[in-house]
Structures are given as structure tokens and as C-alpha cells.
Design a protein around this motif. Structure first.
Motif, PDB file in Angstrom:
ATOM      1  N   SER A  21     -35.048  64.596 -41.674  1.00  0.00           N
ATOM      2  CA  SER A  21     -33.890  63.891 -41.591  1.00  0.00           C
ATOM      3  C   SER A  21     -34.073  62.780 -40.530  1.00  0.00           C
ATOM      4  CB  SER A  21     -32.928  64.853 -40.626  1.00  0.00           C
ATOM      5  OG  SER A  21     -32.321  65.998 -41.420  1.00  0.00           O
ATOM      6  N   CYS A  22     -33.352  61.738 -40.652  1.00  0.00           N
ATOM      7  CA  CYS A  22     -33.606  60.611 -39.962  1.00  0.00           C
ATOM      8  C   CYS A  22     -32.135  59.734 -39.504  1.00  0.00           C
ATOM      9  CB  CYS A  22     -34.438  59.521 -40.830  1.00  0.00           C
ATOM     10  SG  CYS A  22     -34.441  57.533 -40.033  1.00  0.00           S
ATOM     11  N   ALA A  23     -31.719  59.478 -38.345  1.00  0.00           N
ATOM     12  CA  ALA A  23     -30.621  58.946 -38.061  1.00  0.00           C
ATOM     13  C   ALA A  23     -30.718  57.429 -37.685  1.00  0.00           C
ATOM     14  CB  ALA A  23     -29.677  59.767 -37.219  1.00  0.00           C
ATOM     15  N   ALA A  24     -29.911  56.661 -38.031  1.00  0.00           N
ATOM     16  CA  ALA A  24     -30.181  55.357 -37.617  1.00  0.00           C
ATOM     17  C   ALA A  24     -28.952  55.198 -36.535  1.00  0.00           C
ATOM     18  CB  ALA A  24     -29.924  54.220 -38.497  1.00  0.00           C
ATOM     19  N   SER A  25     -29.080  54.062 -35.308  1.00  0.00           N
ATOM     20  CA  SER A  25     -28.183  54.185 -34.337  1.00  0.00           C
ATOM     21  C   SER A  25     -28.301  52.721 -33.996  1.00  0.00           C
ATOM     22  CB  SER A  25     -28.440  55.182 -33.254  1.00  0.00           C
ATOM     23  OG  SER A  25     -29.434  55.034 -32.599  1.00  0.00           O
ATOM     24  N   GLY A  26     -27.003  52.329 -33.497  1.00  0.00           N
ATOM     25  CA  GLY A  26     -26.991  50.765 -32.988  1.00  0.00           C
ATOM     26  C   GLY A  26     -25.767  50.333 -33.419  1.00  0.00           C
ATOM     27  N   ASN A  27     -25.768  49.055 -33.309  1.00  0.00           N
ATOM     28  CA  ASN A  27     -24.277  48.115 -33.857  1.00  0.00           C
ATOM     29  C   ASN A  27     -24.733  47.878 -35.384  1.00  0.00           C
ATOM     30  OD1 ASN A  27     -23.151  48.484 -31.345  1.00  0.00           O
ATOM     31  ND2 ASN A  27     -24.391  46.617 -30.516  1.00  0.00           N
ATOM     32  N   ILE A  28     -24.698  48.924 -36.317  1.00  0.00           N
ATOM     33  CA  ILE A  28     -24.838  48.497 -37.449  1.00  0.00           C
ATOM     34  C   ILE A  28     -23.815  48.409 -38.354  1.00  0.00           C
ATOM     35  CG2 ILE A  28     -25.983  49.829 -39.633  1.00  0.00           C
ATOM     36  CD1 ILE A  28     -27.643  51.436 -37.695  1.00  0.00           C
ATOM     37  N   PHE A  29     -24.020  47.341 -38.872  1.00  0.00           N
ATOM     38  CA  PHE A  29     -22.716  46.988 -40.003  1.00  0.00           C
ATOM     39  C   PHE A  29     -23.065  47.617 -41.600  1.00  0.00           C
ATOM     40  CE2 PHE A  29     -19.418  45.141 -42.087  1.00  0.00           C
ATOM     41  CZ  PHE A  29     -19.589  44.447 -43.316  1.00  0.00           C
ATOM     42  N   SER A  30     -24.442  47.218 -42.073  1.00  0.00           N
ATOM     43  CA  SER A  30     -25.190  48.155 -43.244  1.00  0.00           C
ATOM     44  C   SER A  30     -26.481  47.759 -43.189  1.00  0.00           C
ATOM     45  CB  SER A  30     -24.438  47.011 -44.320  1.00  0.00           C
ATOM     46  OG  SER A  30     -24.994  45.951 -44.392  1.00  0.00           O
ATOM     47  N   ILE A  31     -27.029  48.843 -44.139  1.00  0.00           N
ATOM     48  CA  ILE A  31     -28.475  49.010 -44.108  1.00  0.00           C
ATOM     49  C   ILE A  31     -28.911  48.760 -45.591  1.00  0.00           C
ATOM     50  CG2 ILE A  31     -30.454  50.576 -43.991  1.00  0.00           C
ATOM     51  CD1 ILE A  31     -29.160  51.782 -41.661  1.00  0.00           C
ATOM     52  N   PRO A  52     -32.299  52.571 -51.942  1.00  0.00           N
ATOM     53  CA  PRO A  52     -31.446  51.484 -51.615  1.00  0.00           C
ATOM     54  C   PRO A  52     -30.144  51.752 -51.720  1.00  0.00           C
ATOM     55  CG  PRO A  52     -32.353  51.255 -53.972  1.00  0.00           C
ATOM     56  CD  PRO A  52     -32.797  52.701 -53.423  1.00  0.00           C
ATOM     57  N   THR A  53     -29.232  50.998 -50.901  1.00  0.00           N
ATOM     58  CA  THR A  53     -27.692  51.041 -51.085  1.00  0.00           C
ATOM     59  C   THR A  53     -27.313  50.865 -52.512  1.00  0.00           C
ATOM     60  OG1 THR A  53     -27.485  50.392 -48.759  1.00  0.00           O
ATOM     61  CG2 THR A  53     -25.512  50.008 -50.329  1.00  0.00           C
ATOM     62  N   GLY A  54     -26.549  51.836 -53.235  1.00  0.00           N
ATOM     63  CA  GLY A  54     -26.022  51.583 -54.432  1.00  0.00           C
ATOM     64  C   GLY A  54     -27.136  51.614 -55.515  1.00  0.00           C
ATOM     65  N   GLY A  55     -28.445  51.936 -55.179  1.00  0.00           N
ATOM     66  CA  GLY A  55     -29.342  51.955 -56.205  1.00  0.00           C
ATOM     67  C   GLY A  55     -30.016  53.465 -56.484  1.00  0.00           C
ATOM     68  N   ILE A  69     -34.682  62.559 -52.013  1.00  0.00           N
ATOM     69  CA  ILE A  69     -34.322  61.808 -50.907  1.00  0.00           C
ATOM     70  C   ILE A  69     -32.940  61.743 -50.915  1.00  0.00           C
ATOM     71  CG2 ILE A  69     -34.693  59.547 -52.055  1.00  0.00           C
ATOM     72  CD1 ILE A  69     -35.105  58.146 -49.416  1.00  0.00           C
ATOM     73  N   SER A  70     -32.059  61.675 -49.873  1.00  0.00           N
ATOM     74  CA  SER A  70     -30.717  61.692 -50.102  1.00  0.00           C
ATOM     75  C   SER A  70     -30.202  60.828 -48.680  1.00  0.00           C
ATOM     76  CB  SER A  70     -30.046  63.167 -49.921  1.00  0.00           C
ATOM     77  OG  SER A  70     -30.437  63.965 -48.811  1.00  0.00           O
ATOM     78  N   ARG A  71     -29.076  60.266 -49.000  1.00  0.00           N
ATOM     79  CA  ARG A  71     -28.754  59.249 -47.866  1.00  0.00           C
ATOM     80  C   ARG A  71     -27.127  59.118 -47.853  1.00  0.00           C
ATOM     81  NH1 ARG A  71     -29.736  52.428 -48.224  1.00  0.00           N
ATOM     82  NH2 ARG A  71     -28.462  52.161 -46.588  1.00  0.00           N
ATOM     83  N   ASP A  72     -26.607  59.110 -46.694  1.00  0.00           N
ATOM     84  CA  ASP A  72     -25.449  58.938 -46.111  1.00  0.00           C
ATOM     85  C   ASP A  72     -24.897  57.638 -45.557  1.00  0.00           C
ATOM     86  OD1 ASP A  72     -22.821  59.235 -44.914  1.00  0.00           O
ATOM     87  OD2 ASP A  72     -22.915  61.393 -45.021  1.00  0.00           O
ATOM     88  N   ASN A  73     -24.510  56.851 -46.416  1.00  0.00           N
ATOM     89  CA  ASN A  73     -24.230  55.445 -45.865  1.00  0.00           C
ATOM     90  C   ASN A  73     -23.341  55.119 -44.799  1.00  0.00           C
ATOM     91  OD1 ASN A  73     -26.129  54.613 -47.864  1.00  0.00           O
ATOM     92  ND2 ASN A  73     -24.613  54.297 -49.435  1.00  0.00           N
ATOM     93  N   VAL A  74     -22.272  56.212 -44.791  1.00  0.00           N
ATOM     94  CA  VAL A  74     -21.400  56.220 -43.689  1.00  0.00           C
ATOM     95  C   VAL A  74     -21.905  56.555 -42.099  1.00  0.00           C
ATOM     96  CG1 VAL A  74     -19.213  57.088 -42.792  1.00  0.00           C
ATOM     97  CG2 VAL A  74     -19.651  56.440 -45.211  1.00  0.00           C
ATOM     98  N   LYS A  75     -22.723  57.593 -42.281  1.00  0.00           N
ATOM     99  CA  LYS A  75     -23.553  58.113 -40.953  1.00  0.00           C
ATOM    100  C   LYS A  75     -24.725  57.309 -40.795  1.00  0.00           C
ATOM    101  CE  LYS A  75     -21.406  62.910 -41.441  1.00  0.00           C
ATOM    102  NZ  LYS A  75     -21.554  64.279 -41.789  1.00  0.00           N
ATOM    103  N   ASN A  76     -25.293  56.671 -41.950  1.00  0.00           N
ATOM    104  CA  ASN A  76     -26.533  55.898 -41.569  1.00  0.00           C
ATOM    105  C   ASN A  76     -27.714  57.096 -41.477  1.00  0.00           C
ATOM    106  OD1 ASN A  76     -25.760  53.293 -41.924  1.00  0.00           O
ATOM    107  ND2 ASN A  76     -24.809  53.235 -39.836  1.00  0.00           N
ATOM    108  N   THR A  77     -27.646  57.992 -42.175  1.00  0.00           N
ATOM    109  CA  THR A  77     -28.715  59.097 -42.377  1.00  0.00           C
ATOM    110  C   THR A  77     -29.381  59.304 -43.528  1.00  0.00           C
ATOM    111  OG1 THR A  77     -27.227  60.711 -42.894  1.00  0.00           O
ATOM    112  CG2 THR A  77     -27.356  60.395 -40.504  1.00  0.00           C
TER     113      THR A  77
END
Length: 122
Positions: A21-31, A52-55, A69-77
Motif C-alpha cells: 500500500s502507498c499513501a500520498a499526503s500533502g496539499n494535493i489537488f490531483s495526481i 493513470p487517472t482515468g486510464g 494495481i488499484s487506486r483510490d483517487n479520493v484518498k490518494n492511495t
């Protein structure tokens, strides 16, 4: 400043499974894309899987059908489910975010986590 923190590595026997698992933190708007790379001893770092986002996700040929691979765009994980592990999967696994837009509209490129060790015994 954006930070990535990985977890979930360890020692497993061949044929076993691990979930990273990987979690991104900070003042993130989008990845843009969140990726997993690995580096085996004496070898170059290689892309294992990316989302990729949407890909659609993409995988190295060596892990197709075994890793997901799985991604949660809301949680940035981003997670990497690894099944049917092989000794050649051994290495340090790194989480990567290729392009991060900050809430201030600044941009950071190529963010890396500290890495997590995966060891597969035969």
C-alpha cells in the motif's frame, strides 16, 4: 510538499501473496499517475505497474496475470496485490507519483516513497 509512504513488504515463500500500500499526503489537488517500481540487487529500477487517472492499468510482462494495481483517487492511495510470487520478484518496491498538482496550483514531478522490501524465498 508531497510525501509517499509505502507499507506491506515482507518475507514470503514462493507461491505466496503480499499486498503493498502507498499513501500520498500533502496539499494535493490531483495526481496524474501512481506507479509501482522495483529494484532488485544489482539491477536497474523497473516499472512494475502503473495506474493513470482515468486510464487503464499497465503492467510489466513479468507480472501480468499475477499482480493487480488499484487506486483510490479520493484518498490518494495505490495498492499492489501480488499473487503467486516468485523469487525473481524480490527487491525493493517503490511507490511513485509522476505529476502532482498542488492545491496552490503548483506542480511537483516524480515523487518517490522510501521503498519497502519484498523477499520471496524459494
Amino acid at each position: 510538499q508531497v510525501q509517499l509512504v509505502e507499507s506491506g513488504g515482507g518475507l514470503v515463500q514462493a507461491g505466496g501473496s503480499l499486498r503493498l500500500s502507498c499513501a500520498a499526503s500533502g496539499n494535493i489537488f490531483s495526481i496524474n499517475a501512481m506507479n509501482w517500481y522495483r529494484q532488485a540487487p544489482g539491477k536497474q529500477r523497473e516499472l512494475v505497474a502503473g495506474k493513470p487517472t482515468g486510464g487503464s492499468p499497465n503492467y510489466a510482462d513479468s507480472v501480468k496475470g499475477r499482480f493487480t494495481i488499484s487506486r483510490d483517487n479520493v484518498k490518494n492511495t495505490v495498492d499492489l496485490q501480488m499473487n503467486n510470487l516468485k523469487p525473481e520478484d524480490t527487491g525493493v518496491y517503490y511507490c511513485n507519483a509522476d505529476r502532482v498538482v498542488l492545491s496552490t496550483m503548483g506542480v511537483e514531478f516524480d515523487i518517490w516513497g522510501q521503498g519497502t522490501q519484498v523477499t520471496v524465498s524459494s
